[in-house]
Write a protein that holds these residues in place. Structure first.
Motif: not given
Length: 91
Positions: A38-63
């Motif tokens: 549903d639209p409300v949950l979709r927004g929350e999941v989008c935020s969680a997805y972007a956060k997981a993506y960003r965190e993994a990106w930032e923690t990986e030292p090899v470009s």
């Protein structure tokens, strides 16, 4: 997306409500999975997805591994969440 810098996907390039950060090749599967929510949950999941993506990106030292690590972390999180959310229907 440049392999060296993490950039947000422009709003006009997204399919419906999508995470701010994702690899463009994953757009169809992400949109399909998010379309089940549903639209409300979709927004929350989008935020969680972007956060997981960003965190993994930032923690990986090899470009050259940043993209793969970020994609794997975010897509795995989304797949597990959707699987648990709809497991009751698959019994």
């Amino acid at each position: 997306m440049d392999a060296e810098t993490l950039r947000k996907v422009p709003q006009d390039k997204r399919l419906g409500q999508m995470p701010a950060h994702y690899w463009p090749d994953d757009a169809k599967i992400i949109s399909a999975r998010l379309g089940m929510l549903d639209p409300v949950l979709r927004g929350e999941v989008c935020s969680a997805y972007a956060k997981a993506y960003r965190e993994a990106w930032e923690t990986e030292p090899v470009s050259y591994r940043k993209v793969g690590k970020a994609r794997f972390a975010a897509n795995t999180r989304l797949r597990i969440f959707i699987g648990k959310r709809f497991a009751v229907f698959n019994r």
